[in-house]
Design a protein around this motif. Structure first.
Motif, mmCIF file in Angstrom:
data_model
loop_
_atom_site.group_PDB
_atom_site.id
_atom_site.type_symbol
_atom_site.label_atom_id
_atom_site.label_comp_id
_atom_site.label_asym_id
_atom_site.label_seq_id
_atom_site.Cartn_x
_atom_site.Cartn_y
_atom_site.Cartn_z
ATOM 1 N N GLY A 105 -3.388 6.342 5.462
ATOM 2 C CA GLY A 105 -2.504 6.653 6.579
ATOM 3 C C GLY A 105 -3.198 6.881 7.900
ATOM 4 O O GLY A 105 -2.967 7.861 8.595
ATOM 5 N N ILE A 106 -4.104 5.951 8.274
ATOM 6 C CA ILE A 106 -4.697 5.986 9.614
ATOM 7 C C ILE A 106 -3.603 5.585 10.599
ATOM 8 O O ILE A 106 -2.919 4.601 10.373
ATOM 9 C CB ILE A 106 -5.851 4.957 9.705
ATOM 10 N N ASP A 142 -3.925 -5.518 -5.863
ATOM 11 C CA ASP A 142 -3.542 -5.955 -4.512
ATOM 12 C C ASP A 142 -4.761 -6.403 -3.718
ATOM 13 O O ASP A 142 -4.748 -7.431 -3.044
ATOM 14 C CB ASP A 142 -2.877 -4.804 -3.740
ATOM 15 N N LYS A 149 2.146 2.301 -3.390
ATOM 16 C CA LYS A 149 1.175 2.900 -4.299
ATOM 17 C C LYS A 149 0.699 4.268 -3.818
ATOM 18 O O LYS A 149 0.289 5.098 -4.614
ATOM 19 C CB LYS A 149 -0.013 1.962 -4.471
ATOM 20 N N SER A 150 0.731 4.489 -2.508
ATOM 21 C CA SER A 150 0.132 5.726 -2.010
ATOM 22 C C SER A 150 1.166 6.814 -1.712
ATOM 23 O O SER A 150 0.818 7.975 -1.610
ATOM 24 C CB SER A 150 -0.691 5.438 -0.753
ATOM 25 N N TYR A 187 -0.682 -4.066 -12.250
ATOM 26 C CA TYR A 187 -0.106 -3.631 -10.981
ATOM 27 C C TYR A 187 -0.853 -2.417 -10.479
ATOM 28 O O TYR A 187 -1.001 -1.426 -11.206
ATOM 29 C CB TYR A 187 1.382 -3.298 -11.198
ATOM 30 N N GLY A 188 -1.368 -2.483 -9.263
ATOM 31 C CA GLY A 188 -2.094 -1.338 -8.718
ATOM 32 C C GLY A 188 -2.825 -1.754 -7.455
ATOM 33 O O GLY A 188 -2.850 -2.933 -7.096
ATOM 34 N N ASN A 189 -3.412 -0.777 -6.789
ATOM 35 C CA ASN A 189 -4.134 -1.069 -5.550
ATOM 36 C C ASN A 189 -5.248 -2.092 -5.755
ATOM 37 O O ASN A 189 -5.445 -2.980 -4.934
ATOM 38 C CB ASN A 189 -4.742 0.218 -4.988
ATOM 39 N N ILE A 210 -6.761 1.583 5.196
ATOM 40 C CA ILE A 210 -6.041 2.018 6.389
ATOM 41 C C ILE A 210 -4.586 2.336 6.041
ATOM 42 O O ILE A 210 -4.032 3.342 6.474
ATOM 43 C CB ILE A 210 -6.135 0.926 7.478
ATOM 44 N N ASN A 211 -3.988 1.493 5.216
ATOM 45 C CA ASN A 211 -2.597 1.728 4.824
ATOM 46 C C ASN A 211 -2.470 2.884 3.843
ATOM 47 O O ASN A 211 -1.516 3.650 3.896
ATOM 48 C CB ASN A 211 -2.013 0.461 4.191
ATOM 49 N N VAL A 212 -3.442 2.989 2.935
ATOM 50 C CA VAL A 212 -3.326 3.993 1.871
ATOM 51 C C VAL A 212 -3.578 5.406 2.402
ATOM 52 O O VAL A 212 -2.830 6.329 2.106
ATOM 53 C CB VAL A 212 -4.302 3.662 0.718
ATOM 54 N N ASP A 224 -5.314 8.814 -7.769
ATOM 55 C CA ASP A 224 -4.917 7.730 -8.670
ATOM 56 C C ASP A 224 -5.077 6.357 -8.010
ATOM 57 O O ASP A 224 -4.436 5.391 -8.403
ATOM 58 C CB ASP A 224 -3.482 7.927 -9.159
ATOM 59 N N HIS A 228 -6.279 9.874 -2.526
ATOM 60 C CA HIS A 228 -5.338 9.590 -3.609
ATOM 61 C C HIS A 228 -6.103 9.419 -4.913
ATOM 62 O O HIS A 228 -6.641 8.353 -5.185
ATOM 63 C CB HIS A 228 -4.548 8.312 -3.322
ATOM 64 N N GLN A 261 -11.206 -6.505 2.662
ATOM 65 C CA GLN A 261 -9.837 -6.286 2.185
ATOM 66 C C GLN A 261 -9.635 -4.829 1.784
ATOM 67 O O GLN A 261 -8.583 -4.247 2.037
ATOM 68 C CB GLN A 261 -9.527 -7.231 1.020
ATOM 69 N N GLN A 294 3.176 -3.908 -15.148
ATOM 70 C CA GLN A 294 4.527 -4.002 -14.601
ATOM 71 C C GLN A 294 5.048 -5.400 -14.929
ATOM 72 O O GLN A 294 4.490 -6.395 -14.465
ATOM 73 C CB GLN A 294 4.474 -3.781 -13.077
ATOM 74 N N ALA A 332 0.830 -1.205 0.000
ATOM 75 C CA ALA A 332 0.000 0.000 0.000
ATOM 76 C C ALA A 332 0.867 1.258 0.000
ATOM 77 O O ALA A 332 0.571 2.225 -0.705
ATOM 78 C CB ALA A 332 -0.924 -0.005 1.206
ATOM 79 N N THR A 382 -6.765 -2.229 3.145
ATOM 80 C CA THR A 382 -5.886 -1.466 2.266
ATOM 81 C C THR A 382 -6.081 0.029 2.500
ATOM 82 O O THR A 382 -5.114 0.794 2.497
ATOM 83 C CB THR A 382 -6.174 -1.827 0.797
#
Lengths: 330, 366
Positions: free
Chosen positions: B322-323, B71, A224-225, B66-68, B318-320, B54, B52, B312, B61, A221, B316
């Motif tokens: 930035g919590i 994933d 990508k971010s 390839y991308g969120n 949460i990570n993207v 994008d 985000h 899922q 790739q 993550a 994701t």
């Protein structure tokens, strides 16, 4: 009424036997200095490679130093550890050492050991008790210092760490289990140290639960971010190794396109370091055996020891890792 | 199928008569259990897009996508698989808590088998190891089925046995170590790509399609529902309730095994402590979000698919965006509570009453 009488009788017997144990032990401890020492060790379990190495180190050093070791594996349960410590007290060992599974709930059993005049040494993890007289010393890593070492390497290598050359060093951090002491302390040590260089900045931080899978998903993550990641700081090797797979999947070269710093120095981590996929590993040493036996002898002889003993630890770059790898025990 | 004339339905039919096709569609949608999880999923994606722009972008790739989104699809595969088995178990008014531990056992069996082989990197080694692991998991599923169907132990207790003991078994197999394997064929289960798409999700979707066909194009689905609604009545009507129960628990074991192999292949390692940890809760959540009732009977496989994707995507997100780590669980909880509220008939009824009241006043004004 009957129950009450029974209780009184029972507690009298217990108190009597505790007093007897105490006498017996204090009588014999004087003559111990020359003879063999018996140590009771209550291990947490065998949950990771780190822990296995820790156990092996303690068992081997005991054998080498001629210390009689009674060893028990608590399988991550506090009740098992307490049972083991109680049985050591009954067996009148000379010294008890253990790695507490959790921080609290030890006062009662440690009080029993104290009454039996058996010294206690904590290894690897501390207990949260106001009464510091319950144990002689605590031998373990300084997690804040580990974070500081990781930060210091980044400060020293700042000139080569700006991989994409934009004048800023963007760091992503994969933390350990939220709330765990190593995670809190390593984060603090690292972030306090890098604060002295305004170019270095942690742009994202997230927990990877100390696991490979966690490290991989978080890094996927992040890749990508976040724009322009230069450095990854992972709180242990496993997270770093998971992240390496995510970095490879993104078509980047770990160690070159993104610099990687981790903590632990397990065998897998050191292998990755020697192959250049990780750039720097701060050691968190599980080989506590020699220091522990040393302390045990001193404590049994009645010599004074410091309340806190920090594990001897080092750090590795690629060349040092390659040199150390063949003899690495874990 | 004869229409059951509940008051709501009569009302709905009446209001349909005069309304246009758009209104009819809207009415049908709001009645469907699927619309809310789908809306929640869409809302999550929108949140990500705001932070985000994008987020949804996908590039090629090394010949693979390839991308969120990719994933999310890849990482959702294990939860989807386990959710699939769980849906059928829950439809029989049961529950399978052992799936996480079974997944750990699958990884342990496969990895130990691979490292013990003389040709560690061979394709045949990976196939043999995976088959062995899956066979073990089916056997474990049958054990659960035996406890529930033959001994009549309550499912939550019966599967709790293996949930507790399973990680111990996995640890015995791996000797308490994280067992690393070097076999690219095994890794393919999780990291491989077929036709530029992750193999893991294709495999999960294939099993999903087969299960869907079996459940909806044969009588199997109806029989499962019958057992879930009233085991005794269905037995008296000639349904072999016992066989159905064995089958769904064995199937759940198989799904958990396959998911365990993927989780293990994702990091090329068997970690008896952490592989599949708490995944049983994620799977149950996916099933519930998808609209399957925990009381048994009705079930929705498509709902589980949406639920798995929602869970899922939430991870994701949460990570993207930035919590902070400390807020992870809170964020997850709020999102899940919101979806559950949307799905609750009472909460929805409240919403509908308000809307109707507004429509009513408008009509009077006109």
């Amino acid at each position: 009424m009957v129950a009450n009488k029974f209780l009184v009788a029972a507690s009298a017997i217990v108190l009597g036997s505790v007093a007897l144990t105490g006498c017996g032990n204090s009588g014999s401890s004087g003559s111990k200095s020359g003879g063999t020492i018996t140590m009771g060790f209550a291990q947490v379990g065998a949950e990771s490679g780190w822990r296995t190495a820790n156990t092996k180190s303690i068992q081997e050093t005991a054998k080498k130093d001629g210390i009689k070791l009674k060893f028990s594996d608590a399988q991550q349960k506090q009740e098992n550890q307490i049972k083991a410590i109680r049985s050591y007290i009954q067996q009148k060992v000379d010294v008890i050492a253990f790695s507490p599974v959790v921080e609290t709930g030890w006062d009662a059993v440690l009080q029993e050991a104290k009454r039996a005049h058996i010294p206690v040494i904590l290894t690897d993890r501390a207990v949260d008790s106001k009464d510091t007289s319950l144990y002689k010393t605590f031998l373990g890593s300084d997690f804040v210092k580990e974070g500081q070492k990781a930060g210091q390497w980044l400060l020293d290598n700042a000139s080569t760490s700006d991989v994409n050359g934009d004048g800023k060093i963007n760091v992503v951090e994969i933390e350990g289990t939220t709330g765990a002491a190593p995670a809190i302390d390593r984060k603090k040590g690292f972030e306090d140290t890098i604060a002295s260089d305004s170019k270095i900045k942690v742009i994202a931080s997230q927990t990877g639960d100390f696991t490979r899978d966690g490290g991989k998903q978080v890094m996927e993550a992040f890749l990508k971010s976040q724009k322009g990641i230069d450095v990854l700081f992972a709180h242990n090797d496993d997270e770093g190794l998971g992240a390496i797979e995510a970095i490879k999947a993104a078509g980047l070269t770990p160690g070159k396109d993104i610099k990687i710093i981790t903590i632990d120095a397990t065998h897998d981590g050191m292998t990755a370091l020697s192959q250049g996929e990780i750039n720097y590993i701060v050691e968190c040493n599980p080989l506590l055996g020699p220091q522990l036996m040393d302390l045990a002898k001193k404590v049994v002889d009645g010599k004074s020891v410091p309340q806190r003993v920090v594990t001897e630890e080092t750090a590795f770059d690629q060349a040092q890792a390659t040199a150390a790898l063949p003899t690495r025990q874990y | 199928m004869p229409e059951t004339l509940t008051p709501e339905r009569q009302e709905a039919t009446a209001s349909h008569a005069g309304a246009g096709p758009a209104a009819r569609l809207a009415a049908r949608l709001s009645g469907s259990t699927l619309v809310w999880p789908v809306l929640a999923l869409a809302a999550l994606v929108v949140v990500n897009l705001v932070v985000h722009p994008d987020f949804l972008s996908v590039r090629v790739q090394d010949g693979d996508l390839y991308g969120n989104v990719i994933d999310i699809l890849r990482n959702a595969a294990p939860v989807l698989l386990i959710g699939l088995g769980m849906t059928l178990v829950i439809a029989t008014r049961g529950i399978d808590l052992s799936v996480g531990a079974v997944a750990a056992i699958a990884g342990a069996v496969a990895c130990v088998s691979i490292t013990g082989s003389s040709h560690e990197s061979a394709l045949s080694t990976a196939v043999v190891a995976s088959s062995l692991a899956l066979a073990t998991c089916i056997a474990l599923g049958l054990w659960n089925g035996f406890l529930v169907a033959v001994l009549g132990i309550q499912p939550i207790i019966a599967t709790l046995v293996l949930m507790t003991a399973g990680r111990g078994i996995a640890m015995l197999i791996t000797g308490g170590q994280i067992t690393l394997v070097h076999n690219t064929h095994f890794d393919f289960l999780s990291s491989g790509f077929v036709l530029a798409l992750p193999f893991a999700i294709l495999l999960a979707l294939a099993l999903f399609a087969i299960t869907g066909l079996l459940a909806r194009r044969t009588a199997l689905g109806m029989l499962i529902e019958a057992v879930g609604i009233n085991p005794e009545a269905s037995r008296l009507a000639g349904v072999r309730a016992r066989t159905i129960l064995w089958t769904v628990y064995a199937f759940s074991g198989l799904c958990a095994g396959l998911a365990g192999l993927m989780i293990s292949a994702n990091t090329s390692a068997a970690d008896a402590n952490n592989n599949g940890l708490w995944i049983e809760l994620d799977a149950i959540l996916a099933v519930v979000i998808g609209g399957t009732s925990l009381a048994g009977g009705r079930f929705s496989l498509v709902g589980t698919l949406v639920g798995a994707l929602f869970i899922q995507t939430l991870k994701t997100t949460i990570n993207v965006i930035g919590i902070p780590s400390e807020m992870n669980y809170l964020f997850k909880a709020i999102a899940v509570v919101a979806v559950c509220l949307l799905q609750s008939p009472k909460a929805r009824a409240l919403l509908t009453v308000r809307r109707r009241a507004r429509v009513g006043t408008k009509a009077v004004a006109a």
